[in-house]
Design a protein around this motif. Structure first.
Motif, PDB file in Angstrom:
ATOM      1  N   GLU A 134       0.840  -1.186   0.000  1.00 28.72           N
ATOM      2  CA  GLU A 134       0.000   0.000   0.000  1.00 28.72           C
ATOM      3  C   GLU A 134       0.882   1.245   0.000  1.00 28.72           C
ATOM      4  N   ARG A 135       0.352   2.339  -0.534  1.00 27.69           N
ATOM      5  CA  ARG A 135       1.115   3.582  -0.524  1.00 27.69           C
ATOM      6  C   ARG A 135       1.243   4.084   0.914  1.00 27.69           C
ATOM      7  N   VAL A 136       2.457   4.467   1.275  1.00 26.93           N
ATOM      8  CA  VAL A 136       2.728   4.999   2.609  1.00 26.93           C
ATOM      9  C   VAL A 136       3.488   6.310   2.439  1.00 26.93           C
ATOM     10  N   ASP A 137       2.936   7.384   2.965  1.00 27.90           N
ATOM     11  CA  ASP A 137       3.582   8.687   2.854  1.00 27.90           C
ATOM     12  C   ASP A 137       4.350   9.069   4.117  1.00 27.90           C
ATOM     13  N   TYR A 138       3.898   8.572   5.260  1.00 25.91           N
ATOM     14  CA  TYR A 138       4.526   8.924   6.533  1.00 25.91           C
ATOM     15  C   TYR A 138       4.530   7.703   7.455  1.00 25.91           C
ATOM     16  N   VAL A 139       5.512   7.675   8.353  1.00 27.69           N
ATOM     17  CA  VAL A 139       5.578   6.676   9.421  1.00 27.69           C
ATOM     18  C   VAL A 139       5.672   7.438  10.746  1.00 27.69           C
ATOM     19  N   PRO A 140       4.825   7.122  11.734  1.00 17.14           N
ATOM     20  CA  PRO A 140       4.937   7.805  13.031  1.00 17.14           C
ATOM     21  C   PRO A 140       6.249   7.444  13.713  1.00 17.14           C
ATOM     22  N   VAL A 141       6.836   8.422  14.395  1.00 15.80           N
ATOM     23  CA  VAL A 141       8.109   8.204  15.073  1.00 15.80           C
ATOM     24  C   VAL A 141       8.040   8.748  16.494  1.00 15.80           C
ATOM     25  N   ASN A 142       8.903   8.208  17.347  1.00 16.87           N
ATOM     26  CA  ASN A 142       8.972   8.686  18.723  1.00 16.87           C
ATOM     27  C   ASN A 142      10.135   9.650  18.901  1.00 16.87           C
ATOM     28  N   ALA A 143      10.025  10.499  19.896  1.00 14.41           N
ATOM     29  CA  ALA A 143      11.156  11.299  20.354  1.00 14.41           C
ATOM     30  C   ALA A 143      11.840  10.544  21.482  1.00 14.41           C
ATOM     31  N   THR A 144      13.157  10.634  21.535  1.00 14.13           N
ATOM     32  CA  THR A 144      13.917   9.985  22.603  1.00 14.13           C
ATOM     33  C   THR A 144      14.380  11.031  23.605  1.00 14.13           C
ATOM     34  N   ILE A 145      14.052  10.793  24.860  1.00 10.79           N
ATOM     35  CA  ILE A 145      14.389  11.718  25.941  1.00 10.79           C
ATOM     36  C   ILE A 145      15.509  11.086  26.752  1.00 10.79           C
ATOM     37  N   GLY A 146      16.645  11.772  26.864  1.00 10.11           N
ATOM     38  CA  GLY A 146      17.822  11.210  27.507  1.00 10.11           C
ATOM     39  C   GLY A 146      17.721  11.152  29.018  1.00 10.11           C
ATOM     40  N   ASP A 147      18.786  10.675  29.615  1.00 11.84           N
ATOM     41  CA  ASP A 147      18.841  10.479  31.064  1.00 11.84           C
ATOM     42  C   ASP A 147      19.274  11.780  31.740  1.00 11.84           C
ATOM     43  N   GLY A 148      18.313  12.653  32.032  1.00 15.80           N
ATOM     44  CA  GLY A 148      18.591  13.896  32.732  1.00 15.80           C
ATOM     45  C   GLY A 148      17.927  13.928  34.091  1.00 15.80           C
ATOM     46  N   THR A 149      18.042  15.060  34.747  1.00 15.17           N
ATOM     47  CA  THR A 149      17.336  15.245  36.015  1.00 15.17           C
ATOM     48  C   THR A 149      15.839  15.281  35.732  1.00 15.17           C
ATOM     49  N   PRO A 150      15.008  15.152  36.780  1.00 17.98           N
ATOM     50  CA  PRO A 150      13.566  15.260  36.536  1.00 17.98           C
ATOM     51  C   PRO A 150      13.182  16.543  35.810  1.00 17.98           C
ATOM     52  N   ALA A 151      13.766  17.661  36.198  1.00 14.42           N
ATOM     53  CA  ALA A 151      13.432  18.933  35.548  1.00 14.42           C
ATOM     54  C   ALA A 151      13.880  18.939  34.088  1.00 14.42           C
ATOM     55  N   GLU A 152      15.097  18.440  33.827  1.00 20.12           N
ATOM     56  CA  GLU A 152      15.586  18.385  32.449  1.00 20.12           C
ATOM     57  C   GLU A 152      14.737  17.442  31.603  1.00 20.12           C
ATOM     58  N   THR A 153      14.335  16.334  32.184  1.00 13.55           N
ATOM     59  CA  THR A 153      13.508  15.371  31.466  1.00 13.55           C
ATOM     60  C   THR A 153      12.159  15.970  31.113  1.00 13.55           C
ATOM     61  N   VAL A 154      11.549  16.660  32.045  1.00 16.03           N
ATOM     62  CA  VAL A 154      10.259  17.297  31.791  1.00 16.03           C
ATOM     63  C   VAL A 154      10.394  18.359  30.707  1.00 16.03           C
ATOM     64  N   ASP A 155      11.437  19.177  30.760  1.00 16.43           N
ATOM     65  CA  ASP A 155      11.633  20.212  29.743  1.00 16.43           C
ATOM     66  C   ASP A 155      11.787  19.593  28.360  1.00 16.43           C
ATOM     67  N   ALA A 156      12.588  18.519  28.267  1.00 14.99           N
ATOM     68  CA  ALA A 156      12.781  17.860  26.979  1.00 14.99           C
ATOM     69  C   ALA A 156      11.484  17.239  26.478  1.00 14.99           C
ATOM     70  N   ALA A 157      10.693  16.673  27.369  1.00 16.06           N
ATOM     71  CA  ALA A 157       9.417  16.071  26.979  1.00 16.06           C
ATOM     72  C   ALA A 157       8.451  17.137  26.459  1.00 16.06           C
ATOM     73  N   ARG A 158       8.358  18.234  27.162  1.00 13.21           N
ATOM     74  CA  ARG A 158       7.468  19.310  26.714  1.00 13.21           C
ATOM     75  C   ARG A 158       7.894  19.846  25.349  1.00 13.21           C
ATOM     76  N   GLU A 159       9.195  20.000  25.156  1.00 17.38           N
ATOM     77  CA  GLU A 159       9.690  20.497  23.875  1.00 17.38           C
ATOM     78  C   GLU A 159       9.338  19.536  22.748  1.00 17.38           C
ATOM     79  N   ALA A 160       9.486  18.229  22.999  1.00 18.11           N
ATOM     80  CA  ALA A 160       9.158  17.238  21.974  1.00 18.11           C
ATOM     81  C   ALA A 160       7.680  17.274  21.622  1.00 18.11           C
ATOM     82  N   VAL A 161       6.825  17.412  22.629  1.00 21.77           N
ATOM     83  CA  VAL A 161       5.383  17.484  22.368  1.00 21.77           C
ATOM     84  C   VAL A 161       5.052  18.744  21.582  1.00 21.77           C
ATOM     85  N   GLU A 162       5.708  19.841  21.896  1.00 24.34           N
ATOM     86  CA  GLU A 162       5.479  21.079  21.145  1.00 24.34           C
ATOM     87  C   GLU A 162       5.902  20.932  19.685  1.00 24.34           C
ATOM     88  N   GLU A 163       6.896  20.067  19.433  1.00 18.93           N
ATOM     89  CA  GLU A 163       7.344  19.822  18.062  1.00 18.93           C
ATOM     90  C   GLU A 163       6.424  18.859  17.319  1.00 18.93           C
TER      91      GLU A 163
END
Length: 348
Positions: free
Chosen positions: A117-146
């Motif tokens: 079948e024709r496929v134009d896009y594949v869903p992908v995940n963002a990877t959030i590294g091993d940071g402090t809780p605050a750093e992890t939350v900031d990276a997660a929010r940024e990924a969701v905003e993207e």
């Protein structure tokens, strides 16, 4: 058919932690196979702890470059046989052959690999590294905003209580509609894995990847069916898909075409997993654009499934060619041109 190869080195934006220690660049070989006026390109990028060494990879490519045969089918067989014990080298050769054949057939690579079948896009995940809780939350929010709707958090390097806190805070920050995954890279024993599953289930984590060491397939089977799906990654490469399935060790198998030995092998493993009601997820080994785009085509050739780990191009400070598969709102573009779709990697 004629095979040529040449080395390359790509700097990473940040060091990559591997079982063999940190690395600051990805080094490998571009592969080109010419046949009857057309050519295909592949990439062989060894990764310590996952594939053969760079020296072993080059030796395999040397053997492949020396292959001769009058019959094309026999030439293809010999090219792949020359790299039988070197998965990264075999990946480069197999990808170049697939690119060549897809171009000849005037189809996109994922169609050549079996996509119907024709496929134009594949869903992908963002990877959030091993940071402090605050750093992890900031990276997660940024990924969701993207635009990412699936986040994979690296866990296992800190005490379990700290990882649980990080995951809990991310869930609170992103809300209930974002899928969370956790990847422990085999860091825990069975007791820790059971505790992690219980805690992550309370945080609505969808998938826990490789919670236990590679060889503990029985342990992976034990921690299944407790509210969080269990995935295996390293175990697929080290133990093989048959052993994983026989042990009933996983709900999800992670497929890395470079480590498995080529897009053709990854597709075969994915199809076998699906027949056994196990979900395949395709990821990269932080490869250059040639191999990364090949992995996109592997994912597109399989039935639509969960988000894949293909959004890794931004981990490279430079690349081999312009990227034909950008990430847009949490999905990666599948090139629709004939063959692989990467132009300019092998400049004359």
């Amino acid at each position: 058919m004629e095979l040529a190869y040449r080395p390359f080195s790509l700097a990473l934006t940040t060091e990559l932690e591997t079982a063999a220690g940190p690395i600051a660049q990805r080094e490998g070989f571009l592969v080109r196979i010419d046949g009857d006026g057309e050519y295909g390109v592949g990439e062989a990028t060894p990764l310590p702890g996952w594939t053969e060494s760079s020296v072993e990879c080059e030796r395999a490519l040397e053997r492949a470059a020396a292959v001769t045969a009058d019959d094309e089918d026999e030439a293809c067989r010999r090219l792949l046989a020359a790299c039988e014990d070197a998965p990264a080298a075999r990946h480069g050769v197999a990808l170049a052959l697939s690119d060549l054949r897809a171009k000849r057939d005037r189809v996109s690579l994922y169609r050549h690999l079996g996509g119907d079948e024709r496929v134009d896009y594949v869903p992908v995940n963002a990877t959030i590294g091993d940071g402090t809780p605050a750093e992890t939350v900031d990276a997660a929010r940024e990924a969701v905003e993207e635009g990412f709707r699936t986040l994979k958090l690296k866990v296992g390097a800190r005490p379990l209580e700290s990882d649980v806190e990080r995951v809990r805070r991310v869930r609170e920050a992103v809300g209930p509609d974002v899928e969370l995954r956790a990847d422990a890279n085999g860091a825990w024993n069975r007791d820790e894995a059971r505790d992690a599953v219980a805690a992550f289930a309370d945080c609505d984590v969808a998938l826990l990847e490789q919670p236990l060491p590679v060889d503990d397939l029985a342990g992976h089977a034990e921690v299944r069916d407790a509210g969080v799906e269990i995935g295996v990654d390293e175990s697929v490469v080290e133990r093989g898909i048959d052993a994983v399935l026989a042990a009933d060790a996983a709900d999800v198998v992670v497929l890395k075409p470079m480590a498995l030995g080529g897009p053709d092998v990854a597709c075969e493993v994915g199809a076998w997993a699906l027949e056994c009601d196990v979900t395949p997820i395709v990821t990269t080994t932080i490869d250059g654009v040639v191999a990364r785009t090949g992995a996109v085509h592997v994912a597109a050739s399989l039935p639509e499934g969960p988000a894949c780990g293909l959004a890794t191009g931004d981990l490279l400070a430079s690349d081999l060619a312009p990227d034909p598969a950008p990430v847009i709102d949490g999905e990666i573009v599948v090139p629709g041109s004939n063959g692989l779709g990467v132009s300019g990697a092998w400049n004359e």
